[in-house]
Design an enzyme around this catalytic site. Structure first.
Site, PDB file in Angstrom:
ATOM      1  N   SER A 123     -73.831  78.522 -88.339  1.00 28.47           N
ATOM      2  CA  SER A 123     -73.116  77.981 -87.514  1.00 28.47           C
ATOM      3  C   SER A 123     -71.588  78.510 -87.732  1.00 28.47           C
ATOM      4  O   SER A 123     -70.641  78.062 -86.767  1.00 28.47           O
ATOM      5  CB  SER A 123     -73.143  76.522 -87.539  1.00 28.47           C
ATOM      6  OG  SER A 123     -72.752  75.983 -88.785  1.00 28.47           O
ATOM      7  N   HIS A 144     -78.540  80.660 -83.304  1.00 24.83           N
ATOM      8  CA  HIS A 144     -77.929  79.576 -83.607  1.00 24.83           C
ATOM      9  C   HIS A 144     -78.522  78.224 -83.006  1.00 24.83           C
ATOM     10  O   HIS A 144     -78.157  78.105 -81.576  1.00 24.83           O
ATOM     11  CB  HIS A 144     -76.468  79.470 -83.506  1.00 24.83           C
ATOM     12  CG  HIS A 144     -75.866  78.350 -84.060  1.00 24.83           C
ATOM     13  ND1 HIS A 144     -74.664  77.711 -83.474  1.00 24.83           N
ATOM     14  CD2 HIS A 144     -76.079  77.348 -85.153  1.00 24.83           C
ATOM     15  CE1 HIS A 144     -74.389  76.526 -84.133  1.00 24.83           C
ATOM     16  NE2 HIS A 144     -75.153  76.420 -85.087  1.00 24.83           N
ATOM     17  N   GLU A 156     -77.537  79.644 -79.280  1.00 23.74           N
ATOM     18  CA  GLU A 156     -76.344  80.584 -79.100  1.00 23.74           C
ATOM     19  C   GLU A 156     -76.987  82.021 -79.912  1.00 23.74           C
ATOM     20  O   GLU A 156     -77.377  82.154 -80.965  1.00 23.74           O
ATOM     21  CB  GLU A 156     -75.055  80.370 -79.943  1.00 23.74           C
ATOM     22  CG  GLU A 156     -74.449  79.195 -79.028  1.00 23.74           C
ATOM     23  CD  GLU A 156     -73.363  78.723 -80.101  1.00 23.74           C
ATOM     24  OE1 GLU A 156     -72.112  78.473 -79.440  1.00 23.74           O
ATOM     25  OE2 GLU A 156     -73.284  78.582 -81.350  1.00 23.74           O
ATOM     26  N   ASN A 194     -68.734  75.397 -81.465  1.00 22.22           N
ATOM     27  CA  ASN A 194     -67.807  74.927 -82.588  1.00 22.22           C
ATOM     28  C   ASN A 194     -66.322  75.476 -82.210  1.00 22.22           C
ATOM     29  O   ASN A 194     -65.394  74.886 -83.055  1.00 22.22           O
ATOM     30  CB  ASN A 194     -68.248  75.252 -83.827  1.00 22.22           C
ATOM     31  CG  ASN A 194     -69.468  74.437 -84.268  1.00 22.22           C
ATOM     32  OD1 ASN A 194     -69.474  73.262 -83.843  1.00 22.22           O
ATOM     33  ND2 ASN A 194     -70.307  75.086 -85.109  1.00 22.22           N
TER      34      ASN A 194
END
Length: 509
Positions: A123, A144, A156, A194
């Protein structure tokens, strides 16, 4: 575009919560799955946890016993990496340590077939760096998942510099075959979610630091006016402040100290104190059987106004005027600059400036600014701020107006941009910057934020609904008011405003 054939074997390295979840997803999609963990007994415990989760589904009538047995038969534990030799896809889900991951992938390269795909669930680490040094870095990519993997829709698919396009296509198709919502991203710090989500936490913390309101009030405004599933403080408590702060610090350092990602001193103090949120029993809120949740600040309303004059176009707040008319408030319209005039107060949608600054620039002295709302007709709450020059009772008069819609009002200190508008502007700005830098498409970014973190709208689509020009004006006002470069507008945003183009031009898939 074809995904991984159903008969292909999937290997999973790491049997913790994430690895076990990925193994469950692959097995539920019909693949035979081989699970490995370097810690003795961990893979067997991971398999046991999967079966226990399936048993609960059987008890609730969501899964047939025969399906549970078939799935269990497709899940096997292997004693070492060599046991993954027949896997057509291996997904690594171990500790976020670059050197350890590199060693694992180097060992896998010696084990699996040349055509096998190697994927990392990282991540925060660079996919390019993980694949560097391998003989075949082209077959390595990011895959991900979000926790818990069986429930969260988003995946992802992350391209490193060497990733083969056909490998990425296969992973996208495979994730879709597994019932997920795949998005494509380039390997940059934070990928999509993120990175783009940083302002959701950062602006909440900044508003708290500025004394705009307490955490409970800001959370209520973001939920009840913004439509977010959780407010920033309760979400940070759920994630864990140690985890959330570490991600922020990682992105901040990876972007060479860019002020857009500057960590919060408040959150650093929480980590230092061990106030990590739910898992420690205390964060912004207390947890436990006797813990009481603080109520948000709510302004006592004045009387519902008999008549309101609407001056000019209210922009994104036009639905408010329609809702007031439907509620029986007598409206008169005339030219002007986007004001609601009533006895005791003049109301305007925030434009990024404080109410006090707007009065100093010529706005009515009884000015009350109100926040952006996802749906002015249905929002249970709205935030307002009163100019320092306003007479006593201006806030109560504004609350009386919203009372006609059944909307509670939270009074914030006169913070520029208030809460929802400020946060949405910053989310949209970060998303625009990610598009500009080629991290992902506008469509994939908006899909990532809705499927990955349950935002009520993708930030770019929301900016288009508000108006890119208004978003740009808010950011310019915030930067001027604070002197902080964190609010500098993206070049892409400026370009789109200059050319009259939207921020989210692609059609949704």
């Amino acid at each position: 575009m074809n995904g991984l054939p159903r008969w292909s074997v999937v290997g999973v390295v790491g049997a913790g919560a994430m690895g076990a979840g990925i193994a469950q997803v692959a097995a539920q999609a019909g693949h035979r799955v081989l699970l490995y963990d370097a810690t003795e007994g961990a893979a067997s415990r991971g398999r046991g946890g999967i079966l226990a989760a399936l048993d609960r589904q059987v008890e609730k009538g969501r899964l047939a016993v025969s399906e549970r047995e078939a799935l269990a038969g497709r899940l096997a534990v292997v004693p070492d990496l060599a046991g993954l030799a027949e896997a057509g896809l291996v997904v690594e889900a171990i500790v976020e340590n670059l050197e350890i991951k590199r060693r694992v992938f180097a060992a896998l390269e010696e084990v699996v077939a040349p055509e096998a795909i190697l994927a990392t669930n990282t991540s925060s680490l660079s996919v390019t760096a993980i694949a560097a040094g391998l003989r075949r870095p082209d077959r390595v990519a990011g895959l991900h998942f979000f926790n818990p993997a069986p429930l969260m829709a988003l995946v992802e698919v992350v391209a490193g510099l060497a990733s083969d396009p056909s490998v990425l296509d296969t992973l996208v198709a495979t994730a879709r075959d597994w019932g997920k919502q795949p998005v494509r991203a380039r390997s940059t710090p934070g990928f999509i979610v993120n990175r783009v989500a940083r302002p959701f936490y950062a602006e909440g913390l900044r508003l708290l630091e500025e004394g705009a309101a307490d955490a409970a009030t800001l959370d209520a405004v973001m939920r009840e006016a913004g439509g977010f599933r959780m407010g920033p403080f309760e979400l940070m408590d759920l994630i864990g402040h140690d985890v959330n702060a570490a991600v922020t610090k990682s992105v901040f350092e990876a972007y060479s100290g860019d002020p857009r990602f500057r960590p919060s001193l408040v959150q650093q103090e929480f980590v230092a104190a061990g106030w990590l949120g739910r898992k420690s029993g205390r964060g912004f809120y207390a947890y436990g059987p006797e813990a009481a949740r603080p109520a948000p600040g709510t302004l006592a309303p004045g009387p519902v106004p008999r008549a309101v004059v609407v001056e000019g176009d209210l922009g994104p707040a036009e639905p408010l005027a329609a809702a007031l008319a439907e509620a029986g408030v007598a409206l008169t319209r005339r030219g002007g600059e986007g004001l609601l005039r009533l006895e005791g107060a003049s109301l305007a949608l925030s434009d990024g400036r404080s109410a006090t600054a707007r009065v100093a620039a010529g706005a009515p002295a009884d000015l009350v600014v109100f926040d952006l709302s996802l749906d002015y007709r249905a929002a249970p709450r709205i935030a307002v701020a009163v100019a320092d020059q306003a007479p006593d009772g201006a806030g109560a008069a504004a609350a009386g107006l919203f009372r006609s819609l059944g909307t509670a009002v939270s009074l914030l200190d006169d913070a520029p941009g208030l809460a929802v508008l400020r946060t949405v502007a910053m989310l949209a700005n970060e998303a625009a910057e990610a598009v500009l830098q080629g991290v992902a498409s506008a469509d994939d970014i908006d899909r990532a934020m809705t499927f990955g973190v349950n935002y009520p709208r993708g930030p770019l689509a929301w900016a288009d609904a508000v108006g890119p020009g208004r978003i740009l004006a808010v950011l310019d006002a915030l930067q001027a008011a604070t002197g902080d470069d964190r609010y500098r507008p993206s070049l892409l945003l400026r370009r789109r405003v200059a050319t009259g183009r939207s921020l989210h031009p692609e059609p949704a898939r």
